[in-house]
Design a protein around this motif. Structure first.
Motif, short mmCIF file in Angstrom:
data_model
loop_
_atom_site.label_atom_id
_atom_site.label_comp_id
_atom_site.label_asym_id
_atom_site.label_seq_id
_atom_site.Cartn_x
_atom_site.Cartn_y
_atom_site.Cartn_z
N PHE A 218 63.17 50.18 34.13
CA PHE A 218 62.84 48.75 33.95
C PHE A 218 61.76 48.33 34.93
O PHE A 218 61.85 48.63 36.12
N GLY A 223 64.57 41.08 33.25
CA GLY A 223 65.81 40.30 33.31
C GLY A 223 66.68 40.48 32.09
O GLY A 223 67.70 39.82 31.96
N ASP A 224 66.26 41.35 31.14
CA ASP A 224 67.07 41.57 29.95
C ASP A 224 67.37 43.07 29.82
O ASP A 224 66.46 43.88 29.64
N ALA A 226 69.76 44.23 27.63
CA ALA A 226 70.53 44.42 26.40
C ALA A 226 70.15 45.71 25.66
O ALA A 226 71.04 46.45 25.25
N PRO A 227 68.84 46.02 25.47
CA PRO A 227 68.53 47.24 24.71
C PRO A 227 69.13 48.50 25.34
O PRO A 227 69.66 49.35 24.62
N ALA A 228 69.04 48.61 26.65
CA ALA A 228 69.58 49.80 27.32
C ALA A 228 71.10 49.83 27.23
O ALA A 228 71.70 50.90 27.05
N GLN A 248 66.86 40.35 40.13
CA GLN A 248 67.28 40.14 38.74
C GLN A 248 68.30 41.16 38.27
O GLN A 248 68.89 41.02 37.20
N THR A 251 71.80 40.58 36.71
CA THR A 251 71.91 40.23 35.29
C THR A 251 72.49 41.38 34.49
O THR A 251 73.20 41.18 33.50
N GLN A 255 75.47 41.09 31.71
CA GLN A 255 75.34 41.52 30.32
C GLN A 255 76.32 42.64 29.99
O GLN A 255 76.87 42.69 28.90
#
Lengths: 422, 290
Positions: A218, A223-224, A226-228, A248, A251, A255
């Motif tokens: 990353f 900050g996201d 979700a895909p991983a 970050q 996060t 999640q």
């Protein structure tokens, strides 16, 4: 014209007086220089730990040098090397300014980034200033110390990345024994130290019989996750191994919980280390296993000196240690320096370095001695070596040490949505 | 995996819409490309954080206060700085970029660096969508995107100020002849854009932490969707957000997470080569050469 000559003379005279004053100020006391990134958490708390040690030492009479007791004094400068975009030469200029103006006997804490430490080694040799580094982690500096005696002034009391890999693979071995887990997905921040650590962990894990399902990298600031996490779920990962130090990265845990990914999160996420993380992340971090690089940055019920330091820090500053890297070795470094000066019987840097290299003492972090590359040796038993550890956040917001076994306070608990794979 | 990609792609697209709406409004009305948009977004986050933690305001006061202050700050930027360089496009870009840089780096200088800077979520729960669990805050971002877009449409079609916005956007000189104060409307559009940035911060930032660097990311993503959609076009912005949003999620899922950062930049490059005015843009469309 005469006026200009007089004025110039006056300026030079005044500056000379200032220089003289600085030189005198360095006499009669042992000046500890702290050049580091003072606005970053590890830097802020490391200098506090240094101040705590200095205060304790001065309260007991200071440092005994050739029959005289000298007080210790802390001088610091923010070299900002941890901030994005700050070039190494600029950070080193700050370090040189501190050396020239404050005339420190030795430096502690030092640069955050290994690049700055490596580049600064020649400067330390030039001015003959011992440094006890407590943040930068690359073992490359040890290799330089071993290869060329001119770099003998550089010591490291914090964990290096080689030992970090050892702790991570150690906990993986433990998880395999305990839960028969063998599928891991590695998630890292796209920075050199995390990539190097992940690379080494992948190789060792594969040899240990683990199936490394992938490496998710990353960019700093992402900050996201979700895909991983979706990938981890689809590939049936049993363990997610995160290696992050960006703010970050907390996060990821939020999640992980909200998506109820059935894989244990075990690795290093810097924002999850301190007690404040529980409030920051709204109590949504229960179940996570996180690494603390040095004992003492986390109190241990089974090793009293770590708890004593942690409590002393809390009593002096009114807050608990939040960083998992830096404060304990910074505190220890000041005491190491004191003892080395007393054994050397002088403030001569070469004598101090020789005494430091032979140091062997029980500390906040465990039993401490240096390797030939001037790195403190880390292991799994605080009576024999210095110690890092893994703790788990419990569902009621406590940090409980679970690895290594010598200091473990409880068994690893799987998050409520995970079934034990036995 | 496919359901998850669809769900999270949709949410990611909604985040882009919400984050970019403020930038798009300001440009669409006043023609000012507000490069301080990302800084205003972060400033709103820190303002709310300070109101909650230092002043101990309840959330229902802290959040509107942050929106109003951010909007007012944007209007002040227009009155004090941009008014003097109005019409000089390069100067406007330089000025807003410099102001944004100054705001963000001031926060960094003042020590607003760390993971403790967070905002509370509105609803703390997970919601199942098919076989995918999603946290309620992300669904709230989607809802906010819809509400903000509908509100903007209603405002610009049924209020006097909104109609003035459209008048200036369509033809400033003609609008002037009808008695519309162009400078006042432009300042209002900056305030509107700033307030939208603040609302975006209030719904998006609880997903993570308030970090100075995120200001730059928001700016780049907003710029990407606005350029791709056509500067000033709300429909274009939504379409581009979905293209880039899904592009990012598909790239992360099937290629690797580290490639997501270049999706926006590649999108900007492609659209500038193929259709410089953007998918739905009217700006300079007549001047384009094939």
């Amino acid at each position: 014209m005469k006026r200009i000559v007089y004025f110039t003379f006056f300026i030079f005279f005044t500056l000379s007086l200032f220089q003289l004053k600085t030189t005198f100020a360095a006499d009669g006391q042992v000046v500890i220089g702290v050049p580091t990134s003072l606005t970053f958490l590890e830097g802020k708390e490391s200098i506090k730990a240094v101040e705590l040690a200095v205060e304790e030492i001065n309260a007991k009479g200071g440092v005994k040098v050739g029959g005289k007791n000298l007080p210790m004094k802390v001088e610091s400068i923010d070299i900002r090397d941890a901030a994005p975009g700050v070039p190494v030469p600029e950070a080193l200029l700050g370090m040189e300014k501190l050396i020239l103006e404050k005339k420190p006997t030795a430096l502690v804490v030092g640069p955050f980034r290994s690049e700055a430490l490596m580049a600064g080694m020649d400067m330390l040799t030039k001015y003959k200033i011992p440094l006890l580094g407590t943040i930068a982690m690359s073992p490359a500096s040890e290799a330089k110390v071993e290869q060329d005696p001119k770099y003998k002034y550089v010591f490291r009391t914090c964990l290096n990345s080689k030992y970090l890999v050892g702790y991570i693979t150690g906990v993986m071995k433990f998880l395999h024994q305990e839960f028969q887990y063998k599928k891991v997905l590695i998630m890292i921040q796209d920075v050199a130290w995390a990539r190097a650590t992940a690379d080494a962990v992948s190789k060792i894990a594969a040899k240990m019989g683990w199936e490394v399902l992938g490496l998710e990298t990353f960019p700093v600031g992402a900050g996201d996750f979700a895909p991983a996490l979706m990938k981890a779920k689809t590939l049936n990962a049993e363990v997610i191994l995160p290696i992050f130090d960006m703010p970050q990265s907390g996060t990821l845990v939020k999640q992980w919980r909200s998506m109820q990914v059935p894989a244990l999160l075990a690795g290093f996420i810097s924002p999850l280390t301190g007690p404040g993380a529980w409030k920051t992340f709204n109590g949504k971090i229960g179940g996570v296993l996180n690494c603390v690089f040095e004992l003492g940055d986390l109190p241990s019920a089974k090793y009293t000196p770590a708890k004593t330091f942690y409590e002393a820090y809390k009593a002096k500053f009114g807050v608990e240690i939040e960083a998992g890297h830096g404060p304990a070795p910074s505190y220890v470094s000041v005491y190491l320096l004191k003892e080395a000066i007393e054994r050397a019987g002088s403030l001569d840097p070469d004598a101090i370095v020789a005494a430091l290299a032979k140091a062997e003492v029980d500390t906040t972090m465990g039993h401490l001695k240096f390797s030939p590359g001037h790195q403190v040796i880390y292991g799994n038993d605080p009576s024999k070596e210095a110690l890092g550890c893994f703790f788990q956040w419990t569902e009621d917001g406590k940090r409980v040490i679970v690895y290594p076994e010598s200091v473990a306070e409880a068994k690893i608990q799987l998050p409520t949505w995970m079934k034990k794979n036995k | 995996m496919i359901t998850m990609t669809i769900v999270y792609g949709f949410i990611n697209s909604a985040i882009l819409v919400v984050a970019a709406l403020g930038f798009n409004i300001t440009f669409g009305i006043s023609g000012v490309a507000n490069f301080a948009h990302g800084a205003l977004y972060i400033a709103a986050g820190f303002l709310t954080y300070l109101c909650l933690t230092e002043l101990h305001f309840p959330y229902w006061i802290a959040a509107p206060a942050a929106v109003i202050i951010t909007g007012a700050l944007a209007a002040v930027i227009y009155r004090v700085v941009l008014l003097r360089v109005r019409g000089l496009v390069v100067s406007e870009v330089i000025a807003t970029f410099a102001i944004g840089l100054a705001i963000l780096e001031l926060f960094r200088f003042l020590g607003f660096v760390g993971f403790e800077f967070t905002l509370p979520v509105f609803v703390d729960a997970s919601v199942p969508l098919g076989n995918t669990l999603v946290d309620a805050q992300r669904l709230l971002v989607v809802a906010s995107g819809i509400v903000l877009t509908v509100f903007l449409w209603l405002f610009t079609h049924y209020t006097k100020t909104g109609l003035a916005f459209r008048g200036i956007a369509q033809d400033e000189r003609t609008a002037l002849t009808l008695g519309i104060n162009a400078d006042r409307v432009a300042a209002l559009s900056m305030a509107f854009g700033g307030a939208y940035a603040a609302v975006a911060a209030l719904v998006i930032l609880p997903l993570g932490t308030i970090a100075v660097n995120e200001g730059y990311d928001v700016m780049i993503n907003s710029l990407a969707v606005c350029i791709m959609g056509g500067l000033g076009s709300t429909g274009g912005l939504i379409a581009a957000s979905f293209l880039i949003g899904y592009g990012q999620i598909i790239t992360a899922t099937y290629l690797g997470t580290h490639w997501t950062m270049i999706v926006s930049l590649v999108a900007i490059l492609i659209i500038l080569i193929v259709k410089p005015s953007g998918l739905f843009g009217h700006q300079k469309e007549l001047e384009e050469r094939t």
